[in-house]
Scaffold this active site. Structure first.
Site, PDB file in Angstrom:
ATOM      1  CB  SER A  12      -0.621   0.334   1.480  1.00  0.00           C
ATOM      2  OG  SER A  12      -0.313  -0.490   2.880  1.00  0.00           O
ATOM      3  CG  HIS A 144     -40.505  24.181 -10.388  1.00  0.00           C
ATOM      4  ND1 HIS A 144     -40.205  22.807 -10.373  1.00  0.00           N
ATOM      5  CD2 HIS A 144     -40.496  25.195  -9.602  1.00  0.00           C
ATOM      6  CE1 HIS A 144     -41.512  22.778  -9.052  1.00  0.00           C
ATOM      7  NE2 HIS A 144     -41.025  23.983  -8.783  1.00  0.00           N
ATOM      8  CB  SER A 265     -13.354  25.575 -28.678  1.00  0.00           C
ATOM      9  OG  SER A 265     -13.533  24.597 -30.343  1.00  0.00           O
ATOM     10  CG  ASN A 273     -16.010  25.516 -24.131  1.00  0.00           C
ATOM     11  OD1 ASN A 273     -16.949  26.535 -24.760  1.00  0.00           O
ATOM     12  ND2 ASN A 273     -15.272  24.970 -25.047  1.00  0.00           N
ATOM     13  CE1 TYR A 305      -6.318  -4.020   9.139  1.00  0.00           C
ATOM     14  CE2 TYR A 305      -5.154  -5.765   8.639  1.00  0.00           C
ATOM     15  CZ  TYR A 305      -5.423  -4.735   8.327  1.00  0.00           C
ATOM     16  OH  TYR A 305      -4.374  -4.023   7.224  1.00  0.00           O
ATOM     17  CD  GLN A 310      -2.064  -2.563   2.552  1.00  0.00           C
ATOM     18  OE1 GLN A 310      -2.317  -2.901   3.311  1.00  0.00           O
ATOM     19  NE2 GLN A 310      -1.827  -3.483   1.379  1.00  0.00           N
ATOM     20  CE  LYS A 313      -3.706   3.070   5.204  1.00  0.00           C
ATOM     21  NZ  LYS A 313      -4.652   1.338   5.119  1.00  0.00           N
TER      22      LYS A 313
HETATM   23  N1  ARG Z   1      -0.912  -1.765   5.339  1.00  0.00           N
HETATM   24  C1  ARG Z   1      -1.802  -1.972   6.503  1.00  0.00           C
HETATM   25  C2  ARG Z   1      -3.625  -1.526   6.183  1.00  0.00           C
HETATM   26  O1  ARG Z   1      -2.715  -0.490   5.972  1.00  0.00           O
HETATM   27  C3  ARG Z   1      -1.612  -2.313   8.182  1.00  0.00           C
HETATM   28  C4  ARG Z   1      -2.472  -3.343   9.048  1.00  0.00           C
HETATM   29  C5  ARG Z   1      -1.110  -4.530   8.528  1.00  0.00           C
HETATM   30  N2  ARG Z   1      -1.846  -5.717   9.690  1.00  0.00           N
HETATM   31  C6  ARG Z   1      -1.824  -7.164   8.785  1.00  0.00           C
HETATM   32  N3  ARG Z   1      -1.856  -7.840  10.331  1.00  0.00           N
HETATM   33  N4  ARG Z   1      -1.435  -7.359   8.305  1.00  0.00           N
HETATM   34  O2  ARG Z   1      -4.680  -2.300   6.771  1.00  0.00           O
END
Ligand code: ARG
Length: 454
Positions: A12, A144, A265, A273, A305, A310, A313
């Protein structure tokens, strides 16, 4: 052997590296805590903290990419510690990436909310400025998208400001939901180490503490809430964009945008525009899709969890970046838009049937009609005007009698003529919160007060 596809799939880092500064702050406080509680040796802790502080000063150049931001910070610190690299391992005590990631995200959103509120306030000030400059300019107001009644332009445009006042309120409520420290929850169960969660929360500037470690690591409702706030503000921006796109069409011509806020354009040389406005409207889709995305991501996830989260984000970044850019662009538009008073006045003449409601009001006030009867009579007059291509403001008293059977004395008729002046009507809706100069001035005072005290 490294498998690049698998490595990239699980990573990530591309979308969580913006959490690095929060991660580092958290690591510093955490290491301080471990030393305070004598869980780790204070000399070792000092060395680690020293490197963390160095890294914070130069994240961009120093941070080594890894699977995610948490491993990136850890591995960078290891590298920076050189021969003492083993020491970096102490930070892991009594914590997990599961509580870390939530903590980082909460810290980030708190900052983003403050920034967004700043932009919202700028937009409100710019709207006040436009209203102040055009205080007594009248225009045709629409319902309207049909010409409805004359109103003050200042009143019409100030309605946007109240949208943003409420948006700020929503972001503030959201801030309270976000302002919760989860550190100490570790993977999901808490920790058997003697961790002072209150110390950590205070040091990181959190007001409240989570009450259940399972809940703390497993929910993302605060992100759903934040993205929803962003979506509501984008909805507001998209509506302003739409009004302004219409208003710069020559059929309206109420506003003009400077060249830098339009785009030409490649084939039609005459074109200017309103692409920025269209893109505000278009980019709203991104933020709406972020609301749907995060909800789908979280749907039916089992406790506690799960790695699915992940991806939260992706939606968080999409919403926050789109909103912040859009707010700044809209503010530029408010600061640079030209209001074409002549065109606003032209339309009051072109659509003089917007006087109809006030003529009916006159019948109620001076002739004792009930409003339903007055409405019917004015309708008769209007149909006559449309049939014979006349303006309602130009009808003679004989025509009132011939068409609607209304007898008006000379004196009353000149009173009526005097009243059905669009500028006067627009400035005379005396109701609290209505379109009168006095009320518009009160609104401006209230808005300024809001900006000053918040
Ligand atoms: N990059 C992960 C997230 O954003 C962090 C947590 C990962 N945890 C795990 N137990 N693999 O969720």
């Amino acid at each position: 052997m490294k498998d690049k596809l698998l490595e990239e799939f699980i990573s990530s880092f591309n979308y969580d590296n913006r959490l690095a500064k929060y991660e580092i702050d958290t690591c510093i406080v955490w290491t301080q805590l471990l030393a305070r509680k004598k869980i780790v040796d204070s000399k070792k802790a000092k060395k680690v903290i020293q490197q963390l502080k160095k890294l914070k000063k130069n994240i961009k150049d120093k941070l080594v990419p890894a699977e995610d931001v948490h491993y990136a910070v850890e591995q960078t610190i290891e590298k920076m510690l050189g021969k003492d690299k083993e020491l970096a391992g102490i930070i892991r005590t009594a914590r997990s990436r599961n509580d870390l990631v939530v903590s980082d995200e909460r810290l980030m959103i708190k900052d983003e909310i403050k920034e967004i509120i700043g932009y919202l306030k700028q937009v409100i000030s710019s709207i006040i400025e436009i209203a102040n400059k055009n205080l007594d300019v009248a225009m045709v107001g629409y319902t309207h998208l049909q010409p409805a009644q004359p109103v003050l332009f200042s009143h019409y445009i100030l309605s946007y400001a109240w949208w943003f006042v409420r948006d700020i309120g929503r972001f503030r409520n959201c801030y309270t939901s976000v302002d919760v420290s989860v550190l100490g929850s570790a993977a999901f169960a808490g920790s058997s180490f003697n961790i002072d969660r209150f110390y950590v929360a205070k040091k990181l500037g959190f007001t409240n503490l989570s009450m259940n470690s399972v809940d703390a690591v497993s929910d993302r409702d605060f992100i759903v809430e934040f993205i929803s706030c962003c979506a509501i503000t984008m909805m507001h921006l998209s509506r302003i964009a739409e009004d302004f796109i219409l208003w710069c069409n020559p059929n309206f011509g109420y506003i003009k945008l400077p060249k830098k806020l339009t785009s030409g354009s490649s084939i039609m040389p005459q074109k200017q525009n309103p692409d920025y406005l269209e893109l505000i409207r278009g980019k709203t889709a991104k933020v709406y899709s972020a609301v749907v995305g995060i909800l789908v991501l979280m749907k039916a996830l089992p406790l506690s969890y799960n790695r699915d989260m992940q991806e939260d984000k992706v939606y968080l970044n999409l919403a926050v970046d789109t909103l912040k850019d859009s707010l700044q662009v809209v503010n530029k538009i408010f600061c640079n838009v030209e209001i074409n008073k002549e065109r606003l006045e032209d339309d009051l003449r072109n659509y003089d049937f917007v006087l109809a409601t006030e003529i009916a009001n006159f019948f109620v006030r001076y002739l004792g009609f009930n409003f339903k009867k007055a409405h019917k009579k004015v309708q008769l007059l209007l149909e006559y005007c449309w049939r014979s291509n006349k303006k309602i403001s130009e009808l003679l008293s004989e025509e009132y009698y011939k068409i609607a059977g209304i007898k008006i004395s000379e004196k009353l008729f000149s009173e009526l003529k005097n009243i059905i002046n669009p500028q006067k009507i627009a400035a005379n809706y005396k109701t609290y919160g209505g379109s009168s100069i006095k009320e518009v001035k009160r609104q401006i005072r209230e808005l300024k007060l809001f900006l000053d005290k918040s």
